[in-house]
Write a protein that holds these residues in place. Structure first.
Motif, PDB file in Angstrom:
ATOM      1  N   GLY A 284      -4.528  -3.429  27.249  1.00 29.83           N
ATOM      2  CA  GLY A 284      -3.863  -2.202  27.022  1.00 29.83           C
ATOM      3  C   GLY A 284      -3.727  -1.879  25.562  1.00 29.83           C
ATOM      4  N   VAL A 285      -2.848  -1.183  25.126  1.00 31.88           N
ATOM      5  CA  VAL A 285      -2.723  -0.873  23.748  1.00 31.88           C
ATOM      6  C   VAL A 285      -2.913  -2.161  22.706  1.00 31.88           C
ATOM      7  CG1 VAL A 285      -1.154   0.232  21.917  1.00 31.88           C
ATOM      8  CG2 VAL A 285      -1.102   1.294  24.344  1.00 31.88           C
ATOM      9  N   SER A 286      -2.146  -3.154  23.313  1.00 35.39           N
ATOM     10  CA  SER A 286      -2.404  -4.408  22.604  1.00 35.39           C
ATOM     11  C   SER A 286      -3.609  -5.255  23.011  1.00 35.39           C
ATOM     12  CB  SER A 286      -1.005  -5.389  22.743  1.00 35.39           C
ATOM     13  OG  SER A 286      -0.078  -4.966  22.955  1.00 35.39           O
ATOM     14  N   ILE A 287      -4.671  -4.487  22.700  1.00 37.32           N
ATOM     15  CA  ILE A 287      -6.063  -4.982  23.213  1.00 37.32           C
ATOM     16  C   ILE A 287      -6.379  -6.162  22.886  1.00 37.32           C
ATOM     17  CG2 ILE A 287      -7.539  -3.817  21.392  1.00 37.32           C
ATOM     18  CD1 ILE A 287      -8.978  -2.462  23.514  1.00 37.32           C
ATOM     19  N   LYS A 288      -7.157  -6.676  23.811  1.00 41.68           N
ATOM     20  CA  LYS A 288      -7.817  -8.231  23.486  1.00 41.68           C
ATOM     21  C   LYS A 288      -8.954  -8.248  22.553  1.00 41.68           C
ATOM     22  CE  LYS A 288      -6.532  -9.695  28.402  1.00 41.68           C
ATOM     23  NZ  LYS A 288      -5.710 -11.136  27.723  1.00 41.68           N
ATOM     24  N   PRO A 289      -9.322  -9.199  22.068  1.00 44.86           N
ATOM     25  CA  PRO A 289     -10.522  -9.348  21.342  1.00 44.86           C
ATOM     26  C   PRO A 289     -11.720  -9.165  22.502  1.00 44.86           C
ATOM     27  CG  PRO A 289      -9.214 -11.331  20.620  1.00 44.86           C
ATOM     28  CD  PRO A 289      -8.443 -10.534  22.049  1.00 44.86           C
ATOM     29  N   ALA A 290     -12.971  -8.751  21.751  1.00 42.42           N
ATOM     30  CA  ALA A 290     -13.978  -8.281  22.664  1.00 42.42           C
ATOM     31  C   ALA A 290     -14.589  -9.759  23.436  1.00 42.42           C
ATOM     32  CB  ALA A 290     -15.008  -7.716  21.892  1.00 42.42           C
ATOM     33  N   ALA A 291     -14.581 -10.805  22.556  1.00 38.25           N
ATOM     34  CA  ALA A 291     -15.493 -12.073  23.042  1.00 38.25           C
ATOM     35  C   ALA A 291     -14.536 -12.536  24.388  1.00 38.25           C
ATOM     36  CB  ALA A 291     -15.458 -13.055  21.933  1.00 38.25           C
ATOM     37  N   GLY A 292     -15.420 -12.544  25.235  1.00 40.23           N
ATOM     38  CA  GLY A 292     -15.133 -13.142  26.736  1.00 40.23           C
ATOM     39  C   GLY A 292     -14.249 -12.268  27.496  1.00 40.23           C
ATOM     40  N   MET A 293     -14.135 -10.995  26.853  1.00 40.45           N
ATOM     41  CA  MET A 293     -12.989 -10.191  27.857  1.00 40.45           C
ATOM     42  C   MET A 293     -13.648 -10.045  29.197  1.00 40.45           C
ATOM     43  SD  MET A 293     -11.650  -6.243  26.973  1.00 40.45           S
ATOM     44  CE  MET A 293     -11.229  -6.278  25.603  1.00 40.45           C
ATOM     45  N   TRP A 294     -14.945 -10.098  29.373  1.00 44.74           N
ATOM     46  CA  TRP A 294     -15.608  -9.913  30.649  1.00 44.74           C
ATOM     47  C   TRP A 294     -14.759 -10.779  31.624  1.00 44.74           C
ATOM     48  CZ3 TRP A 294     -17.916 -13.702  33.266  1.00 44.74           C
ATOM     49  CH2 TRP A 294     -18.310 -14.885  32.469  1.00 44.74           C
ATOM     50  N   GLU A 295     -14.362 -11.977  31.455  1.00 44.13           N
ATOM     51  CA  GLU A 295     -13.663 -12.798  32.246  1.00 44.13           C
ATOM     52  C   GLU A 295     -12.611 -12.072  32.991  1.00 44.13           C
ATOM     53  OE1 GLU A 295     -13.197 -16.543  30.985  1.00 44.13           O
ATOM     54  OE2 GLU A 295     -15.372 -16.932  30.324  1.00 44.13           O
ATOM     55  N   MET A 296     -12.101 -11.094  32.299  1.00 39.23           N
ATOM     56  CA  MET A 296     -10.687 -10.498  32.821  1.00 39.23           C
ATOM     57  C   MET A 296     -10.882  -9.931  33.921  1.00 39.23           C
ATOM     58  SD  MET A 296      -8.096 -11.513  30.971  1.00 39.23           S
ATOM     59  CE  MET A 296      -8.895 -12.971  30.977  1.00 39.23           C
ATOM     60  N   LYS A 297     -12.078 -10.004  34.757  1.00 43.00           N
ATOM     61  CA  LYS A 297     -12.047  -9.396  36.129  1.00 43.00           C
ATOM     62  C   LYS A 297     -11.492 -10.429  36.960  1.00 43.00           C
ATOM     63  CE  LYS A 297     -16.460 -11.966  37.162  1.00 43.00           C
ATOM     64  NZ  LYS A 297     -17.909 -11.718  37.378  1.00 43.00           N
ATOM     65  N   SER A 298     -11.150 -11.531  36.579  1.00 44.74           N
ATOM     66  CA  SER A 298     -10.421 -12.585  37.278  1.00 44.74           C
ATOM     67  C   SER A 298      -9.150 -12.376  37.285  1.00 44.74           C
ATOM     68  CB  SER A 298     -11.066 -14.072  37.084  1.00 44.74           C
ATOM     69  OG  SER A 298     -10.830 -14.447  35.716  1.00 44.74           O
ATOM     70  N   ASP A 299      -8.605 -11.556  36.563  1.00 50.35           N
ATOM     71  CA  ASP A 299      -7.221 -11.594  36.550  1.00 50.35           C
ATOM     72  C   ASP A 299      -6.329 -11.189  37.568  1.00 50.35           C
ATOM     73  OD1 ASP A 299      -5.118 -12.190  34.604  1.00 50.35           O
ATOM     74  OD2 ASP A 299      -4.938 -10.189  33.727  1.00 50.35           O
ATOM     75  N   MET A 300      -7.152 -10.875  38.884  1.00 46.09           N
ATOM     76  CA  MET A 300      -6.576 -10.572  39.995  1.00 46.09           C
ATOM     77  C   MET A 300      -6.662 -11.912  40.987  1.00 46.09           C
ATOM     78  SD  MET A 300      -9.795 -10.458  41.262  1.00 46.09           S
ATOM     79  CE  MET A 300      -9.439 -10.156  42.968  1.00 46.09           C
ATOM     80  N   ALA A 301      -7.038 -12.887  40.570  1.00 45.87           N
ATOM     81  CA  ALA A 301      -7.293 -14.314  41.315  1.00 45.87           C
ATOM     82  C   ALA A 301      -5.968 -14.452  42.159  1.00 45.87           C
ATOM     83  CB  ALA A 301      -7.607 -15.475  40.536  1.00 45.87           C
ATOM     84  N   GLY A 302      -4.808 -14.162  41.497  1.00 46.73           N
ATOM     85  CA  GLY A 302      -3.324 -14.633  42.332  1.00 46.73           C
ATOM     86  C   GLY A 302      -3.383 -13.774  43.493  1.00 46.73           C
TER      87      GLY A 302
END
Length: 511
Positions: A284-302
């Protein structure tokens, strides 16, 4: 991809005219490093006229856990290929360690990609202890052979299809208890594979409405009761956390509730499962670093794990009432995104001061957990890729576990049984004190933006949304839910399906 078909056989493995036979191989701790075929391989060893072990040793086999050695049989047995999988030292009891067996079966089946039919001649005791061995072997074999279908326009060079049919050699193929384990393993493996599929799907193909729609369709087909709340209904219903996180995306959030009610059971125990479903997390506004952000597709694993667990529950039909709550949103930066400094009113009326929009998981989960408690439950098990602190503290295999004594004890025991370990962590008063807000009921993170005890901060925050008297557990799967390394054991690269098998075991134990 389609799950392999399963069957039990009790005919002589050496005479099975299939593509390949898998046997177990023990390493021995004696000085000469001799090897020993595991139980189940007796007829095959005899067919090689005493030369099987020496031949495998010449090929480099050591019997180390998970090691796979292939041997062309050249007509010695009916199958053209023999695979020996290492199971470590010979066990004191009738069967190897279950996790060793689970990983070995997975490694062997994956190594046999391109084969049509494979017989597993691995150790299965001929007594009451056979059930857990059957379960571990079958689950490992089915999950080790998993492959995500993917999006390649042309098949990769040298890529072979997974094994299509698995036959497990047992003492008695007509045994009803063995048949029950076969059925259960198939259901559980399908749930884990479905979770992996959802986690591995790219985020542009699985935005909040997509995930909600797919879950609703699969759950309806399974016979579950389904409720889906859209953005307007979430706003009207007071789900401030889900609304705040989801309002920054053009793909609005959803809350999905799935309900299983056992038939013929009077006053069943009530279990609520809650899952974090952030289909993509930019921070969001507190944006993550670009490196490895693609893995955040897995943030719905729960959420994926909870949905797949409920679908499996509908087929397994335990004698407990189970509800699943999926808090689904996409955390994006935009002109409408929530901000650090906002105060958000949650579903249970508590007001949260936001300091970091990248701590969005606890915001959506707080609403879903409060809703689960409002609906009424005896036990609440929540699972989420919540904190990087879990990975720092416990690594990529062990989940962080917080909550009440009974609920965390159930999860810990179940995880040990199925090979998904979790480690209990405290919820210290000083961590809660550090989250006091001057203007709201609680800060979303430590008020001084101190990351000390980061994993514990998440658990302390979520505790605020559990009704007194409800046994509850928070399972932080930030590391174990997604495997970035090469395939090993029954884990393949990408989504792992953790903690589906743990949740199903917990439900079994409560039933």
């Amino acid at each position: 991809m389609t799950q392999p078909t399963l069957s039990l056989v009790d005919t002589d493995p050496a005479e099975s005219a299939v593509d390949a036979i898998v046997i177990g191989l023990h390493s021995q701790p004696d000085e000469d490093g001799s090897l020993l075929p595991a139980a189940g391989a007796e007829s095959i060893a005899a067919a090689f006229d005493g030369k099987l072990i020496s031949t495998l040793a010449l090929l480099g086999a050591t019997g180390a856990p998970g090691e796979v050695t292939k041997l062309a049989t050249l007509g010695t047995i009916a199958a053209p290929i023999l695979v020996a999988v290492g199971l470590g030292t010979e066990p004191d009891g009738p069967a190897p360690d279950l996790e060793t067996l689970r990983r070995g079966a997975g490694a062997a089946v994956r190594a046999l990609a391109g084969s049509n039919t494979v017989v597993l001649a691995l150790p299965v005791p001929d007594d009451a202890g056979a059930a857990p061995v059957l379960r571990a072997t079958l689950e490992g074999a089915l999950l080790g052979g998993y492959r995500f279908a993917g999006y390649k326009s042309k098949p990769a060079k040298g890529r072979r299809d997974p094994v299509a049919e698995l036959r497990l050699h047992v003492p008695d193929a007509a045994d009803e208890a063995a048949a029950a384990e076969l059925r259960r393993a198939g259901i559980v493996a399908r749930a884990v594979r479905q979770t992996r599929d959802w986690v591995n799907t790219p985020p542009n193909a699985l935005r909040p409405a997509d995930l909600a729609d797919q879950v609703a369709a699969a759950a309806t087909e399974a016979g579950l009761e389904v409720e889906v709340l859209d953005f307007e209904q979430l706003k009207a219903g007071g789900y401030g956390g889900i609304v705040a996180v989801g309002q920054g995306s053009e793909a609005p959030p959803r809350l999905v509730k799935l309900t299983y009610t056992p038939s013929g059971v009077t006053d069943p125990k009530r279990v609520a499962l809650v899952g974090k479903g952030i289909t993509f997390d930019t921070g969001g506004v507190s944006i993550k670093p670009a490196a490895g952000m693609w893995e955040m597709k897995s943030d719905m694993a729960g959420a994926a794990a909870v949905a797949a667990t409920l679908i499996a529950v509908a087929e397994l039909e335990p004698g407990v009432a189970v509800s699943g709550y999926l808090a689904i949103a996409e955390n994006m930066p935009s002109g409408s995104a929530y901000r650090p400094g906002d105060v958000v009113t949650m579903f249970n009326g508590k007001r949260v001061e936001v300091f970091n929009t990248d701590a969005e998981g606890r915001m959506v989960l707080g609403d879903a957990m409060a809703r689960a408690c409002a609906d009424g439950t005896d036990y609440l098990f929540e699972t989420s890729t919540l904190t990087g602190g879990q990975v720092i503290a416990l690594g990529k295999r062990i989940s962080g576990l917080m909550g009440s004594d009974e609920a965390t004890g159930l999860v810990e025991a179940a995880g040990t049984t199925v090979g998904e370990p979790a480690w209990r962590m405290p919820l210290p008063d000083d961590v809660r004190k550090g989250m006091e807000s001057e203007i709201a009921d609680i800060c979303q993170t430590n008020a001084n933006l101190d990351r000390a005890g980061h994993m514990l901060q998440g658990g302390v925050f979520l505790r605020e949304f559990v009704t007194e008297g409800v046994e509850w557990a928070h399972i932080d799967i930030a590391g174990p839910s997604y495997h970035t390394g090469e395939a090993n054991g029954y884990w393949t690269k990408g989504g792992t399906g953790v903690p589906v098998r743990t949740l199903l075991q917990v439900i079994d134990d409560l039933a």
